[in-house]
Each structure stands twice: as structure tokens, then as C-alpha cells.
Scaffold this motif. Sequence first.
Motif, PDB file in Angstrom:
ATOM      1  N   ASN A  49       3.028   5.763  -5.309  1.00 35.98           N
ATOM      2  CA  ASN A  49       4.335   5.624  -5.965  1.00 35.98           C
ATOM      3  C   ASN A  49       5.491   5.658  -4.967  1.00 35.98           C
ATOM      4  O   ASN A  49       6.579   6.116  -5.289  1.00 35.98           O
ATOM      5  CB  ASN A  49       4.540   6.713  -7.020  1.00 35.98           C
ATOM      6  CG  ASN A  49       3.509   6.635  -8.103  1.00 35.98           C
ATOM      7  OD1 ASN A  49       3.008   5.557  -8.409  1.00 35.98           O
ATOM      8  ND2 ASN A  49       3.177   7.774  -8.688  1.00 35.98           N
ATOM      9  N   ILE A  50       5.284   5.196  -3.733  1.00 35.54           N
ATOM     10  CA  ILE A  50       6.356   5.218  -2.741  1.00 35.54           C
ATOM     11  C   ILE A  50       7.523   4.327  -3.173  1.00 35.54           C
ATOM     12  O   ILE A  50       8.683   4.667  -2.955  1.00 35.54           O
ATOM     13  CB  ILE A  50       5.841   4.819  -1.335  1.00 35.54           C
ATOM     14  CG1 ILE A  50       6.911   5.041  -0.261  1.00 35.54           C
ATOM     15  CG2 ILE A  50       5.391   3.388  -1.309  1.00 35.54           C
ATOM     16  CD1 ILE A  50       7.178   6.471   0.026  1.00 35.54           C
ATOM     17  N   GLU A  51       7.197   3.207  -3.823  1.00 34.53           N
ATOM     18  CA  GLU A  51       8.261   2.304  -4.268  1.00 34.53           C
ATOM     19  C   GLU A  51       9.142   2.994  -5.310  1.00 34.53           C
ATOM     20  O   GLU A  51      10.369   2.899  -5.265  1.00 34.53           O
ATOM     21  CB  GLU A  51       7.677   1.002  -4.838  1.00 34.53           C
ATOM     22  CG  GLU A  51       7.004   0.106  -3.814  1.00 34.53           C
ATOM     23  CD  GLU A  51       5.554   0.460  -3.584  1.00 34.53           C
ATOM     24  OE1 GLU A  51       5.003   1.300  -4.340  1.00 34.53           O
ATOM     25  OE2 GLU A  51       4.959  -0.087  -2.638  1.00 34.53           O
ATOM     26  N   GLN A  59      -1.657   7.381   5.539  1.00 35.39           N
ATOM     27  CA  GLN A  59      -1.780   6.505   4.380  1.00 35.39           C
ATOM     28  C   GLN A  59      -0.444   6.464   3.640  1.00 35.39           C
ATOM     29  O   GLN A  59       0.311   7.427   3.627  1.00 35.39           O
ATOM     30  CB  GLN A  59      -2.868   7.031   3.436  1.00 35.39           C
ATOM     31  CG  GLN A  59      -4.253   7.069   4.042  1.00 35.39           C
ATOM     32  CD  GLN A  59      -4.764   5.680   4.383  1.00 35.39           C
ATOM     33  OE1 GLN A  59      -4.533   4.738   3.644  1.00 35.39           O
ATOM     34  NE2 GLN A  59      -5.449   5.575   5.508  1.00 35.39           N
ATOM     35  N   LYS A  60      -0.200   5.348   3.040  1.00 35.06           N
ATOM     36  CA  LYS A  60       1.019   5.187   2.247  1.00 35.06           C
ATOM     37  C   LYS A  60       0.920   6.078   1.016  1.00 35.06           C
ATOM     38  O   LYS A  60      -0.079   6.044   0.299  1.00 35.06           O
ATOM     39  CB  LYS A  60       1.180   3.728   1.850  1.00 35.06           C
ATOM     40  CG  LYS A  60       2.393   3.448   1.004  1.00 35.06           C
ATOM     41  CD  LYS A  60       2.502   1.982   0.674  1.00 35.06           C
ATOM     42  CE  LYS A  60       1.773   1.728  -0.612  1.00 35.06           C
ATOM     43  NZ  LYS A  60       2.004   0.407  -1.175  1.00 35.06           N
TER      44      LYS A  60
END
Length: 141
Positions: A52-54, A48-49
Motif C-alpha cells: 500500500n505504498i501508493e 522490499q516495497k
Amino acid sequence: MNQEEIKKLLELYEQGLTSSEQEAMLTEHLAKDEEHLWFKFLKHRKKQKPKNIENQIWTAIQNEEKQKSRFILRALSVAASAAIIISVLWITDPLKPREMSYEEKVAVLEEVQLMISASQKAELNNIIIYEDETIIIYTEK
């Protein structure tokens, strides 16, 4: 999806002819089925991504930019310091004789004239006993 469509997709999957969307549909429908454990494994294995990856990526990019700008600033500081040191050494060269003023030149010339006249007087009062290329021996009259 009905059972007939799932069987067709399974046949295509086994032959390696399915698209990623079709594989995702198979995984969703067959992950609950105990007969198809492979699709259950695929569903749980799917990453899963992160949340707050961005923001994490943007923060990492900004940190890299800061490090680059710090490195450039440090390199420029070192270069400027080296330039200042070289210019100071170039301007105040200790091996370069300083220029004497006219008054200093006159004083040195008078001192030399006094020394020459003193040595000539000493020669008149002395007799040379031995003279070589490196030494002269005098005696008084």
C-alpha cells in the motif's frame, strides 16, 4: 544460466562493468551458493516495497494539501480580523472631535456669554490688589 555465463558475469561484476539487471541475475543465481556469501547478503539486504505504498504516499500528499489550505485559511482569517479592527478604529477615532450641530453651538455660545457677563460683574464689585502673569488677587468693595 549456465556456469560459463555466471563466471563471465562474476568477472565483469568484480571489474564493476555489470548493469543492474546483470547484478540482479547474479544475486538470484548465487544467493543459494554457500561459496558466494556476498550475493546471499545482497539478496537478504534488498528492501522490499511496502504494501500500500501508493495509498500511503497519496494520503501524505492529501494531508500536506489540507495543512496548506488550513494555514492559508488561518492567515486570511487573521488578516480579515486585523482589517476589521483597523477600519473600526479608523472610523471611530477617539481623538477626532465630533461635529457639533447648530443648536449645540448656540447653546455653548450662550453659556460662554453668561460666564463672561458674570465675571465682568464680579470685576466691577472687586478691586485688584495684586496682578501678575499667573495670578490676580481681588478684594470686595
